[in-house]
Design an enzyme around this catalytic site. Structure first.
Site, PDB file in Angstrom:
ATOM      1  N   HIS A 153     -42.049 -12.911  -9.868  1.00 21.25           N
ATOM      2  CA  HIS A 153     -40.959 -11.959  -9.712  1.00 21.25           C
ATOM      3  C   HIS A 153     -41.222 -10.678 -10.504  1.00 21.25           C
ATOM      4  CE1 HIS A 153     -37.143 -10.652  -8.415  1.00 21.25           C
ATOM      5  NE2 HIS A 153     -36.460 -11.766  -8.555  1.00 21.25           N
ATOM      6  N   ASP A 375     -44.978 -15.977  12.175  1.00 21.79           N
ATOM      7  CA  ASP A 375     -45.712 -16.714  13.204  1.00 21.79           C
ATOM      8  C   ASP A 375     -47.206 -16.484  12.984  1.00 21.79           C
ATOM      9  OD1 ASP A 375     -46.884 -17.799  15.429  1.00 21.79           O
ATOM     10  OD2 ASP A 375     -45.643 -16.728  16.889  1.00 21.79           O
TER      11      ASP A 375
END
Length: 434
Positions: A153, A375
């Site tokens: 982060h 995808d």
């Protein structure tokens, strides 16, 4: 089910990072966040019946190497003392793992699967010079795969992570030449790091000895339509509540009622909701900026609000907190103005966290982000989940796959969770929790 690590390696960029890009100063927005905190995600892909996982893994590694040339900071190492990312091309960690059983069993859920999910993503260690990105490719014995991902982060927010994953998927499926928009790493030039910022580890558990558990609560599209109708009828059309507003309000109201049951009285609370500032401030910040470009919208429940404990009252608080943040950001035209605003919010949040008589509820929304667009060439994920982070009490909101509902990943102390999950509103408007 058992997870067996088969191999572990570093994937480096396919071409070296130019010399003039090798030292990237972090921004003060990055400084606000904990250096030891990783953003964990798992993308699950059901079996297609004809998968060649060995070939899939090769494609993942090759395309990852190619996109690291444009996401070059993620292949580097963070140097804490100098507040820079050394873009040295050391690479990201890539692990292959074999999982006994089938993915379908995991997707059916249940309490026993929580621990297994945590083994599907790499567990980052925290020494200096550790990779900024860790990836685990999980191959299920009876079909299906899962890609676990952890990104520090310190150099990335959720927008950055999902941009990275979507770009990687595009390169894997279609080739790196089909990546249309390169990320921008210009945020440090707009918001340079500051020596005056104190330690970023601001949320160390005040009840660290308590056991924190995570459960998933699903608000379907139909349930959200009912909730929005109930709220709209009560607010007299003053504004149409969003899905995120009503889910946040239901959970906040429930937590307020749980706190009342535990303490015998209503307690003041502060709600902190993560806010993506891209496109929201009056500065020429590129919309494709990667790094941390978030703030938090604050909403308050005080002793003066004891007569306003209906759901629409909490929706109004959430709405006003977000509206005020949008308005404040729209007036920001300089680095100093944003810093003053962010520091004020940070100080108020820390004060709330350290006051024993006040509750702080932290929410993070990934709704409307391209969570289900990854995808890699074998279809979009059947599910995307977060991970249980020990000792951290927080609520994460993410779209359901159909885009109509919201999954709320709620982490609470064990005794609080027992009361929370039995609340009538939670039971009435959510599906089975995991």
């Amino acid at each position: 089910m058992n997870v067996q690590i088969l191999s572990r390696k570093l994937i480096t960029p396919s071409s070296p990072t130019p010399h003039h890009l090798q030292n990237l100063k972090i921004s003060w927005l990055d400084q606000f966040l904990s250096p030891h905190n990783y953003l964990p995600f798992i993308f699950y892909y059901p079996s297609t019946g004809d998968e060649n996982n060995e070939e899939r893994s090769k494609q993942l590694q090759n395309s990852l190497s190619e996109i690291l040339t444009i996401f070059y900071p993620l292949a580097g190492r963070y140097i804490d003392n100098n507040l820079i990312i050394d873009c040295n091309d050391k690479g990201v960690e890539y692990t292959e793992a074999q999982v006994s059983g089938g993915l379908s069993l995991l997707l059916e859920g249940g309490e026993l699967e929580t621990e297994l999910r945590n083994h599907l993503a790499p567990h980052p260690v925290q020494p200096d010079n550790s990779p900024l990105v860790l990836i685990q490719f999980n191959m299920f014995e009876s079909g299906g795969v899962a890609i676990g991902l952890c990104v520090t982060h310190r150099v990335a927010d959720a927008y950055t992570v999902f941009t990275f994953v979507r770009t990687w998927a595009t390169a894997c499926k279609l080739g790196v030449d089909e990546v249309l928009h390169a990320p921008s790493f210009q945020l440090p030039s707009f918001f340079p790091s500051r020596d005056t910022i104190s330690s970023p580890n601001r949320f160390i558990g005040r009840n660290h000895h308590k056991i924190v558990v995570m459960k998933r609560f699903v608000f379907t599209g139909a349930a959200l339509s009912k909730l929005k109708a109930v709220v709209s009828a009560s607010v007299n059309g003053s504004h149409q509540p969003t899905r995120v507003e009503v889910v946040t309000a239901v959970i906040w109201k429930t937590l307020t009622m749980v706190a009342q049951a535990k303490h015998g009285r209503l307690r003041p609370s502060l709600l902190s909701h993560t806010f993506n500032m891209r496109g929201k401030i009056a500065m020429p910040i590129p919309d494709n900026s990667c790094g941390n470009f978030i703030n938090v919208a604050l909403s308050h429940f005080t002793a003066d609000d004891e007569t306003k404990v209906q759901l629409h009252d909490f929706v109004d608080r959430v709405y006003n907190g977000i509206k005020n943040m949008v308005s404040d950001c729209a007036r920001v035209s300089s680095d100093d103005e944003l810093f003053v605003m962010a520091e004020k919010i940070r100080i108020e949040t820390i004060k709330a966290f350290t006051r024993s008589e006040m509750d702080l509820y932290m929410f993070n929304s990934w709704c409307r982000m391209p969570v289900y667009q990854a995808d890699f060439g074998w279809g979009k994920p059947g599910w995307v989940s977060g991970l249980y982070v020990p000792g951290v009490e927080m609520v994460f909101l993410v779209d359901t796959k159909d885009g109509d509902g919201i999954e709320a990943w709620v982490s609470l102390e064990e005794d609080t969770m027992l009361l929370f999950q039995e609340n009538p509103d939670i039971k009435a408007f959510t599906g089975q929790e995991l």
